[in-house]
Write a protein that holds these residues in place. Structure first.
Motif, PDB file in Angstrom:
ATOM      1  N   GLU A   1       1.878  22.052  42.206  1.00 22.92           N
ATOM      2  CA  GLU A   1       3.258  22.477  42.466  1.00 22.92           C
ATOM      3  C   GLU A   1       3.589  22.347  43.958  1.00 22.92           C
ATOM      4  OE1 GLU A   1       5.467  23.309  40.242  1.00 22.92           O
ATOM      5  OE2 GLU A   1       4.120  23.235  38.502  1.00 22.92           O
ATOM      6  N   LEU A   2       4.880  22.158  44.236  1.00 31.38           N
ATOM      7  CA  LEU A   2       5.324  21.933  45.608  1.00 31.38           C
ATOM      8  C   LEU A   2       4.958  23.100  46.522  1.00 31.38           C
ATOM      9  CD1 LEU A   2       6.846  20.167  47.638  1.00 31.38           C
ATOM     10  CD2 LEU A   2       8.970  21.268  46.891  1.00 31.38           C
ATOM     11  N   ASP A   3       5.100  24.327  46.063  1.00 35.50           N
ATOM     12  CA  ASP A   3       4.795  25.489  46.904  1.00 35.50           C
ATOM     13  C   ASP A   3       3.336  25.454  47.347  1.00 35.50           C
ATOM     14  OD1 ASP A   3       5.296  27.925  48.205  1.00 35.50           O
ATOM     15  OD2 ASP A   3       4.667  29.081  46.475  1.00 35.50           O
ATOM     16  N   GLU A   4       2.424  25.163  46.436  1.00 36.83           N
ATOM     17  CA  GLU A   4       1.009  25.093  46.772  1.00 36.83           C
ATOM     18  C   GLU A   4       0.723  23.888  47.659  1.00 36.83           C
ATOM     19  OE1 GLU A   4      -3.127  25.472  47.048  1.00 36.83           O
ATOM     20  OE2 GLU A   4      -1.494  26.896  46.721  1.00 36.83           O
ATOM     21  N   GLY A   5       1.349  22.759  47.345  1.00 37.90           N
ATOM     22  CA  GLY A   5       1.131  21.566  48.145  1.00 37.90           C
ATOM     23  C   GLY A   5       1.581  21.746  49.585  1.00 37.90           C
ATOM     24  N   LEU A   6       2.738  22.368  49.775  1.00 39.08           N
ATOM     25  CA  LEU A   6       3.220  22.604  51.138  1.00 39.08           C
ATOM     26  C   LEU A   6       2.360  23.631  51.869  1.00 39.08           C
ATOM     27  CD1 LEU A   6       7.115  22.511  50.842  1.00 39.08           C
ATOM     28  CD2 LEU A   6       5.593  20.825  51.889  1.00 39.08           C
ATOM     29  N   ARG A   7       1.816  24.608  51.143  1.00 39.54           N
ATOM     30  CA  ARG A   7       0.896  25.552  51.783  1.00 39.54           C
ATOM     31  C   ARG A   7      -0.312  24.807  52.353  1.00 39.54           C
ATOM     32  NH1 ARG A   7      -3.723  27.776  51.199  1.00 39.54           N
ATOM     33  NH2 ARG A   7      -4.138  26.729  49.219  1.00 39.54           N
ATOM     34  N   ARG A   8      -0.865  23.873  51.571  1.00 39.71           N
ATOM     35  CA  ARG A   8      -2.012  23.097  52.048  1.00 39.71           C
ATOM     36  C   ARG A   8      -1.621  22.183  53.209  1.00 39.71           C
ATOM     37  NH1 ARG A   8      -4.791  20.942  46.381  1.00 39.71           N
ATOM     38  NH2 ARG A   8      -4.667  22.920  45.234  1.00 39.71           N
ATOM     39  N   PHE A   9      -0.424  21.603  53.112  1.00 42.36           N
ATOM     40  CA  PHE A   9       0.036  20.739  54.196  1.00 42.36           C
ATOM     41  C   PHE A   9       0.170  21.520  55.488  1.00 42.36           C
ATOM     42  CE2 PHE A   9       3.707  19.763  56.817  1.00 42.36           C
ATOM     43  CZ  PHE A   9       3.290  18.557  57.377  1.00 42.36           C
ATOM     44  N   VAL A  10       0.806  22.681  55.435  1.00 38.20           N
ATOM     45  CA  VAL A  10       1.029  23.479  56.642  1.00 38.20           C
ATOM     46  C   VAL A  10      -0.304  23.914  57.256  1.00 38.20           C
ATOM     47  CG1 VAL A  10       1.905  25.712  57.472  1.00 38.20           C
ATOM     48  CG2 VAL A  10       3.371  24.223  56.089  1.00 38.20           C
ATOM     49  N   ALA A  11      -1.277  24.262  56.420  1.00 45.17           N
ATOM     50  CA  ALA A  11      -2.591  24.640  56.941  1.00 45.17           C
ATOM     51  C   ALA A  11      -3.201  23.479  57.724  1.00 45.17           C
ATOM     52  CB  ALA A  11      -3.505  25.065  55.798  1.00 45.17           C
ATOM     53  N   TRP A  12      -3.105  22.259  57.163  1.00 44.03           N
ATOM     54  CA  TRP A  12      -3.614  21.083  57.889  1.00 44.03           C
ATOM     55  C   TRP A  12      -2.808  20.837  59.157  1.00 44.03           C
ATOM     56  CZ3 TRP A  12      -0.630  16.778  59.020  1.00 44.03           C
ATOM     57  CH2 TRP A  12      -1.295  15.777  59.744  1.00 44.03           C
ATOM     58  N   PHE A  13      -1.491  20.888  59.050  1.00 47.95           N
ATOM     59  CA  PHE A  13      -0.610  20.596  60.176  1.00 47.95           C
ATOM     60  C   PHE A  13      -0.928  21.506  61.358  1.00 47.95           C
ATOM     61  CE2 PHE A  13       3.285  21.544  62.546  1.00 47.95           C
ATOM     62  CZ  PHE A  13       3.713  20.283  62.900  1.00 47.95           C
ATOM     63  N   CYS A  14      -1.048  22.794  61.099  1.00 44.42           N
ATOM     64  CA  CYS A  14      -1.312  23.740  62.180  1.00 44.42           C
ATOM     65  C   CYS A  14      -2.717  23.543  62.753  1.00 44.42           C
ATOM     66  CB  CYS A  14      -1.129  25.169  61.675  1.00 44.42           C
ATOM     67  SG  CYS A  14       0.590  25.574  61.272  1.00 44.42           S
ATOM     68  N   ASP A  15      -3.665  23.171  61.915  1.00 46.26           N
ATOM     69  CA  ASP A  15      -5.014  22.906  62.398  1.00 46.26           C
ATOM     70  C   ASP A  15      -5.037  21.643  63.251  1.00 46.26           C
ATOM     71  OD1 ASP A  15      -8.027  23.305  62.279  1.00 46.26           O
ATOM     72  OD2 ASP A  15      -7.858  21.316  61.377  1.00 46.26           O
ATOM     73  N   TYR A  16      -4.386  20.576  62.779  1.00 48.78           N
ATOM     74  CA  TYR A  16      -4.419  19.294  63.496  1.00 48.78           C
ATOM     75  C   TYR A  16      -3.714  19.395  64.840  1.00 48.78           C
ATOM     76  CZ  TYR A  16      -4.050  14.280  64.396  1.00 48.78           C
ATOM     77  OH  TYR A  16      -4.147  13.027  64.954  1.00 48.78           O
ATOM     78  N   TYR A  17      -2.590  20.108  64.888  1.00 43.57           N
ATOM     79  CA  TYR A  17      -1.831  20.247  66.118  1.00 43.57           C
ATOM     80  C   TYR A  17      -2.170  21.532  66.875  1.00 43.57           C
ATOM     81  CZ  TYR A  17       0.851  16.204  64.638  1.00 43.57           C
ATOM     82  OH  TYR A  17       1.221  14.938  64.254  1.00 43.57           O
ATOM     83  N   LEU A  18      -3.259  22.194  66.461  1.00 44.44           N
ATOM     84  CA  LEU A  18      -3.768  23.373  67.156  1.00 44.44           C
ATOM     85  C   LEU A  18      -2.718  24.474  67.263  1.00 44.44           C
ATOM     86  CD1 LEU A  18      -5.782  21.585  70.006  1.00 44.44           C
ATOM     87  CD2 LEU A  18      -6.549  22.252  67.724  1.00 44.44           C
ATOM     88  N   LEU A  19      -2.115  24.789  66.136  1.00 44.38           N
ATOM     89  CA  LEU A  19      -1.110  25.844  66.083  1.00 44.38           C
ATOM     90  C   LEU A  19      -1.633  27.012  65.250  1.00 44.38           C
ATOM     91  CD1 LEU A  19       1.967  23.590  65.317  1.00 44.38           C
ATOM     92  CD2 LEU A  19       1.336  24.539  67.528  1.00 44.38           C
ATOM     93  N   PRO A  20      -1.257  28.237  65.612  1.00 45.15           N
ATOM     94  CA  PRO A  20      -1.716  29.386  64.824  1.00 45.15           C
ATOM     95  C   PRO A  20      -0.922  29.531  63.539  1.00 45.15           C
ATOM     96  CG  PRO A  20      -0.269  30.127  66.585  1.00 45.15           C
ATOM     97  CD  PRO A  20      -0.454  28.643  66.778  1.00 45.15           C
TER      98      PRO A  20
END
Length: 352
Positions: A318-337
């Protein structure tokens, strides 16, 4: 199996290589590492794959270089080719049309010629939901015609399907075209909406929503795309004994050629998609509502019955779960909390 993956440093390509290596296949990758977007992201994807499964052969080749492609096929003798290399992007095609000629047409022709001279068991290639163009009949079915593309990018993808059909008919190359619907997830391209939206939200910069946010898109999480590809490897198309020349089916052929949709089956308005992104980032967007852009398709929705009938699988995340995983990666890759406790401090850690 011995599998060649083109576009191996790309978004879908890197995920595909990782899955195939984990499944025990021998994989050779190909990528030209061009500068359509920052090549560092491509190098980081390759490193991400290598950190999990080790080194794999990766040739730096442009598909438009026919001699280099021919040499690679002669050396590697792939049983299966998964062509994910292409010049992507609808809007980029308005200003840089020649890039699509070189990569999507000349490059794909070189793949077909190599498969002709070094016979393969299965050619799988990326098409796009963009081929449906002005078609307003949803959900989009592979049985529908795709004669009215709205962008050069879409036209090149339809051309790929036709080129593959002619080579399947003339030379017996089993070929499967995959019409991807709005793929998203970790390691995505920076010109795609997830990274563009996330960056705009974090920076507080204007986020442009065209068609006033009323577009509907059938978002498909990357893992569902890769699962579909993995299952289709062992399902090369065959001659269809029931194909009727008097009433031709657009999704199959008398040749060993087939088309599948791969989509989430649940279209979402962009404004609702944005609301989920805001939720997971913990910030509100500075939205600028704008009219429809040239080349944009209003709504997309996939009919994936053929995929499910032939492989037993349909996209599930589902989109909600997919975006949760995306945001976790995004913040990790760009060093964001996560959540974003301090917008200013986050931006100091790494420039977006």
């Amino acid at each position: 199996m011995n599998i060649l993956v083109t576009g191996a440093a790309g978004f879908i390509g890197a995920h595909c290589v990782l899955r195939l290596l984990r499944d025990g296949h021998r994989v050779c990758g190909l990528d030209n590492f061009n500068d359509y977007y920052d090549p560092q992201l491509k190098r980081d994807r390759v490193r991400w794959v290598q950190d999990q499964v080790g080194e794999f052969p990766l040739a730096t080749i442009d598909l438009a270089d026919a001699a280099a492609v021919e040499h690679l096929f002669a050396r590697e003798q792939p049983q299966v080719v998964i062509n994910l290399a292409a010049q992507a992007g609808v809007r980029y095609s308005l200003d840089n049309p020649k890039a699509y000629l070189d990569s999507n047409l000349c490059g794909f022709l070189n793949i077909l010629e190599a498969c002709r001279h070094h016979p393969v068991e299965h050619l799988i290639y990326a098409s796009s939901s963009s081929v449906y163009g002005a078609n307003q009949h949803t959900p989009y079915s592979t049985h529908d015609g795709v004669n009215h593309p709205l962008s050069l990018y879409a036209a090149t993808k339809k051309a790929n399907e036709l080129m593959a059909h002619s080579y399947s008919h003339l030379f017996g190359i089993p070929s499967t075209g995959l019409r991807f619907f709005t793929v998203y997830g970790p390691w995505g391209r920076p010109d795609m909406s997830p990274i563009r939206f996330a960056k705009a939200i974090i920076e507080g910069s204007p986020l442009k929503l065209f068609n006033y946010g009323q577009h509907q898109r059938d978002f498909t999480y990357i893992d569902d795309i890769i699962e579909s590809i993995a299952r289709l490897i062992d399902h090369p198309p065959h001659l269809s004994p029931n194909w009727d020349r008097e009433q031709p089916d657009a999704s199959s052929s008398m040749a060993p050629w087939r088309i599948y949709n791969i989509g989430g089956e649940h279209p979402v308005e962009l404004k609702d998609y944005l609301a989920l992104m805001e939720k997971h980032l913990g910030r509100k967007a500075n939205v600028e509502l704008l009219p429809l852009q040239p080349g944009d398709v209003l709504n997309t929705c996939a009919d994936v019955h053929e995929l499910e009938d032939d492989t037993g699988f349909h996209p599930r995340i589902e989109l909600d779960e997919g975006l949760r995983r995306f945001v976790a990666w995004f913040c990790d890759y760009y060093l964001l909390p996560i959540p974003l406790a301090s917008h200013a401090a986050a931006l100091k850690r790494r420039s977006l």
